[in-house]
Design an enzyme around this catalytic site. Structure first.
Site, mmCIF file in Angstrom:
data_model
loop_
_atom_site.group_PDB
_atom_site.id
_atom_site.type_symbol
_atom_site.label_atom_id
_atom_site.label_comp_id
_atom_site.label_asym_id
_atom_site.label_seq_id
_atom_site.Cartn_x
_atom_site.Cartn_y
_atom_site.Cartn_z
ATOM 1 N N PRO A 15 3.074 -9.570 7.005
ATOM 2 C CA PRO A 15 1.990 -8.779 7.597
ATOM 3 C C PRO A 15 0.683 -8.807 6.803
ATOM 4 O O PRO A 15 0.694 -8.812 5.574
ATOM 5 C CB PRO A 15 2.559 -7.356 7.643
ATOM 6 C CG PRO A 15 3.688 -7.353 6.681
ATOM 7 C CD PRO A 15 4.241 -8.742 6.674
ATOM 8 N N ASN A 16 -0.384 -8.847 7.552
ATOM 9 C CA ASN A 16 -1.769 -8.787 7.047
ATOM 10 C C ASN A 16 -2.246 -10.058 6.360
ATOM 11 O O ASN A 16 -3.400 -10.134 5.940
ATOM 12 C CB ASN A 16 -1.975 -7.568 6.133
ATOM 13 C CG ASN A 16 -1.747 -6.272 6.870
ATOM 14 O OD1 ASN A 16 -2.307 -6.089 7.950
ATOM 15 N ND2 ASN A 16 -0.905 -5.396 6.349
ATOM 16 N N ARG A 23 -9.627 -9.936 3.465
ATOM 17 C CA ARG A 23 -8.869 -8.803 2.929
ATOM 18 C C ARG A 23 -8.919 -8.785 1.406
ATOM 19 O O ARG A 23 -8.471 -9.729 0.751
ATOM 20 C CB ARG A 23 -7.421 -8.986 3.385
ATOM 21 C CG ARG A 23 -6.457 -8.001 2.818
ATOM 22 C CD ARG A 23 -5.031 -8.462 3.069
ATOM 23 N NE ARG A 23 -4.123 -7.436 2.623
ATOM 24 C CZ ARG A 23 -2.842 -7.624 2.392
ATOM 25 N NH1 ARG A 23 -2.304 -8.803 2.584
ATOM 26 N NH2 ARG A 23 -2.103 -6.630 1.978
ATOM 27 N N TYR A 28 -6.798 -11.045 -3.353
ATOM 28 C CA TYR A 28 -6.145 -12.153 -2.652
ATOM 29 C C TYR A 28 -6.983 -13.424 -2.563
ATOM 30 O O TYR A 28 -6.523 -14.415 -2.001
ATOM 31 C CB TYR A 28 -5.730 -11.690 -1.247
ATOM 32 C CG TYR A 28 -4.745 -10.536 -1.289
ATOM 33 C CD1 TYR A 28 -3.472 -10.714 -1.820
ATOM 34 C CD2 TYR A 28 -5.097 -9.267 -0.828
ATOM 35 C CE1 TYR A 28 -2.574 -9.663 -1.895
ATOM 36 C CE2 TYR A 28 -4.203 -8.210 -0.881
ATOM 37 C CZ TYR A 28 -2.944 -8.409 -1.418
ATOM 38 O OH TYR A 28 -2.059 -7.368 -1.490
ATOM 39 N N ASN A 77 6.539 -15.222 1.986
ATOM 40 C CA ASN A 77 5.778 -14.122 1.400
ATOM 41 C C ASN A 77 5.987 -12.937 2.347
ATOM 42 O O ASN A 77 5.304 -12.835 3.371
ATOM 43 C CB ASN A 77 4.293 -14.464 1.287
ATOM 44 C CG ASN A 77 3.508 -13.344 0.608
ATOM 45 O OD1 ASN A 77 4.031 -12.236 0.428
ATOM 46 N ND2 ASN A 77 2.259 -13.615 0.256
ATOM 47 N N ALA A 80 3.891 -6.778 2.537
ATOM 48 C CA ALA A 80 4.279 -5.375 2.308
ATOM 49 C C ALA A 80 5.772 -5.139 2.551
ATOM 50 O O ALA A 80 6.374 -4.243 1.949
ATOM 51 C CB ALA A 80 3.446 -4.459 3.201
ATOM 52 N N ASP A 90 18.633 -8.435 4.358
ATOM 53 C CA ASP A 90 19.915 -8.728 5.003
ATOM 54 C C ASP A 90 19.866 -10.053 5.756
ATOM 55 O O ASP A 90 20.859 -10.782 5.798
ATOM 56 C CB ASP A 90 20.313 -7.589 5.964
ATOM 57 C CG ASP A 90 20.803 -6.354 5.223
ATOM 58 O OD1 ASP A 90 21.020 -6.429 3.991
ATOM 59 O OD2 ASP A 90 20.969 -5.296 5.870
ATOM 60 N N GLU A 101 10.600 -16.785 -2.901
ATOM 61 C CA GLU A 101 9.709 -15.664 -2.558
ATOM 62 C C GLU A 101 8.366 -15.940 -3.231
ATOM 63 O O GLU A 101 8.336 -16.257 -4.428
ATOM 64 C CB GLU A 101 10.332 -14.369 -3.106
ATOM 65 C CG GLU A 101 9.442 -13.145 -3.010
ATOM 66 C CD GLU A 101 10.039 -11.939 -3.773
ATOM 67 O OE1 GLU A 101 11.176 -12.030 -4.288
ATOM 68 O OE2 GLU A 101 9.323 -10.920 -3.867
ATOM 69 N N HIS A 103 4.178 -14.639 -3.828
ATOM 70 C CA HIS A 103 3.120 -13.641 -3.695
ATOM 71 C C HIS A 103 1.836 -14.226 -4.265
ATOM 72 O O HIS A 103 1.871 -14.909 -5.297
ATOM 73 C CB HIS A 103 3.466 -12.351 -4.442
ATOM 74 C CG HIS A 103 4.702 -11.704 -3.920
ATOM 75 N ND1 HIS A 103 4.724 -11.019 -2.730
ATOM 76 C CD2 HIS A 103 5.965 -11.703 -4.396
ATOM 77 C CE1 HIS A 103 5.947 -10.600 -2.505
ATOM 78 N NE2 HIS A 103 6.727 -11.001 -3.498
ATOM 79 N N SER A 105 -0.763 -12.303 -5.278
ATOM 80 C CA SER A 105 -1.066 -11.471 -6.452
ATOM 81 C C SER A 105 0.198 -11.330 -7.299
ATOM 82 O O SER A 105 1.306 -11.617 -6.826
ATOM 83 C CB SER A 105 -1.550 -10.089 -5.996
ATOM 84 O OG SER A 105 -0.516 -9.405 -5.306
ATOM 85 N N ARG A 110 0.447 -4.555 -10.557
ATOM 86 C CA ARG A 110 -0.262 -3.714 -9.594
ATOM 87 C C ARG A 110 0.365 -2.316 -9.539
ATOM 88 O O ARG A 110 0.965 -1.874 -10.510
ATOM 89 C CB ARG A 110 -0.274 -4.432 -8.237
ATOM 90 C CG ARG A 110 -0.995 -5.794 -8.333
ATOM 91 C CD ARG A 110 -1.127 -6.456 -6.995
ATOM 92 N NE ARG A 110 -1.908 -5.629 -6.064
ATOM 93 C CZ ARG A 110 -1.959 -5.836 -4.757
ATOM 94 N NH1 ARG A 110 -1.297 -6.855 -4.216
ATOM 95 N NH2 ARG A 110 -2.672 -5.054 -3.982
ATOM 96 N N ARG A 114 4.688 -1.543 -5.813
ATOM 97 C CA ARG A 114 4.777 -2.989 -5.568
ATOM 98 C C ARG A 114 5.716 -3.682 -6.559
ATOM 99 O O ARG A 114 6.049 -4.855 -6.401
ATOM 100 C CB ARG A 114 3.403 -3.644 -5.649
ATOM 101 C CG ARG A 114 2.497 -3.262 -4.511
ATOM 102 C CD ARG A 114 1.209 -4.056 -4.547
ATOM 103 N NE ARG A 114 0.153 -3.300 -3.915
ATOM 104 C CZ ARG A 114 -0.065 -3.278 -2.593
ATOM 105 N NH1 ARG A 114 0.665 -3.990 -1.776
ATOM 106 N NH2 ARG A 114 -1.041 -2.541 -2.105
HETATM 107 C C1 DQA Z 1 1.514 -9.698 -1.414
HETATM 108 C C2 DQA Z 1 1.721 -8.478 -2.318
HETATM 109 C C3 DQA Z 1 2.214 -7.290 -1.510
HETATM 110 O O1 DQA Z 1 2.400 -6.167 -2.343
HETATM 111 C C4 DQA Z 1 1.197 -6.936 -0.442
HETATM 112 O O2 DQA Z 1 1.683 -5.885 0.364
HETATM 113 C C5 DQA Z 1 0.782 -8.101 0.384
HETATM 114 C C6 DQA Z 1 0.601 -9.399 -0.243
HETATM 115 C C7 DQA Z 1 0.889 -10.888 -2.180
HETATM 116 O O3 DQA Z 1 0.972 -11.993 -1.653
HETATM 117 O O4 DQA Z 1 0.336 -10.714 -3.263
HETATM 118 O O5 DQA Z 1 0.492 -7.952 1.562
HETATM 119 O O6 DQA Z 1 2.782 -10.117 -0.933
#
Ligand code: DQA
Length: 153
Positions: A15-16, A23, A28, A77, A80, A90, A101, A103, A105, A110, A114
């Site tokens: 998401p996002n 953003r 980011y 990724n 959130a 799961d 996985e 990220h 950031s 942070r 997180r």
């Molecule tokens: C994120 C880190 C998460 O805490 C955050 O909610 C994101 C992006 C990152 O790529 O740094 O949406 O996954």
């Protein structure tokens, strides 16, 4: 030598992440999701792997992709949902595919909330904090992994 052409790598952006570039650029970066995906596609093309990329803001859609799409290696990724989703954890356990996985950031530099990932202990590895490079390194690692195991789909 190229990895078997039929190896499929799936990238899931949570998401996002469609907002990348607009953003919180101080966190980011200034690159857009399109630019990030272009960089991944270029690397995949050069290395001869089949790459599929998917972004969703919906937890259910991400679970569907993890569990129903055909792939050999997953780069995810969860954004959130990293910090909240038992359903995504799961799903990863359910399919048991090699997974990294990522990220953008460094989630450990942070806010406290997180620092807890519900997926880190069920994946092969984790890359966090290197911006766009987190994904590009994950793609390199996925290709090396598949090649080193002479992985047949
Ligand atoms: C994120 C880190 C998460 O805490 C955050 O909610 C994101 C992006 C990152 O790529 O740094 O949406 O996954």
């Amino acid at each position: 030598m190229k990895t078997n052409q039929r190896n499929k790598i799936l990238v899931i952006h949570g998401p996002n992440l469609h907002l990348l570039g607009k953003r919180q650029p101080e966190v980011y970066g200034n690159f857009s999701l399109k630019e990030l995906n272009q960089g991944l596609a270029e690397k995949a093309r050069k290395k001869g792997v089949d790459l599929k990329v998917f972004q969703s803001n919906s937890e259910g859609e991400i679970v569907e992709k993890i569990t129903k799409f055909k792939y050999d290696f997953l780069i995810i990724n969860p954004a959130a949902y990293t910090h909240t989703s038992v359903a995504i954890r799961d799903a990863l356990l359910g399919v048991n595919k090699p997974t990294i996985e990522v990220h953008i950031s460094n989630i450990y530099r942070r806010e406290e909330f997180r620092k807890k990932s519900l997926v880190s202990d069920v994946v092969l590895g984790l890359i966090s904090g290197l911006g766009k490079e987190s994904y590009l390194l994950a793609l390199d690692a996925a290709i090396t992994f598949l090649k080193s195991r002479n992985f047949k789909p």
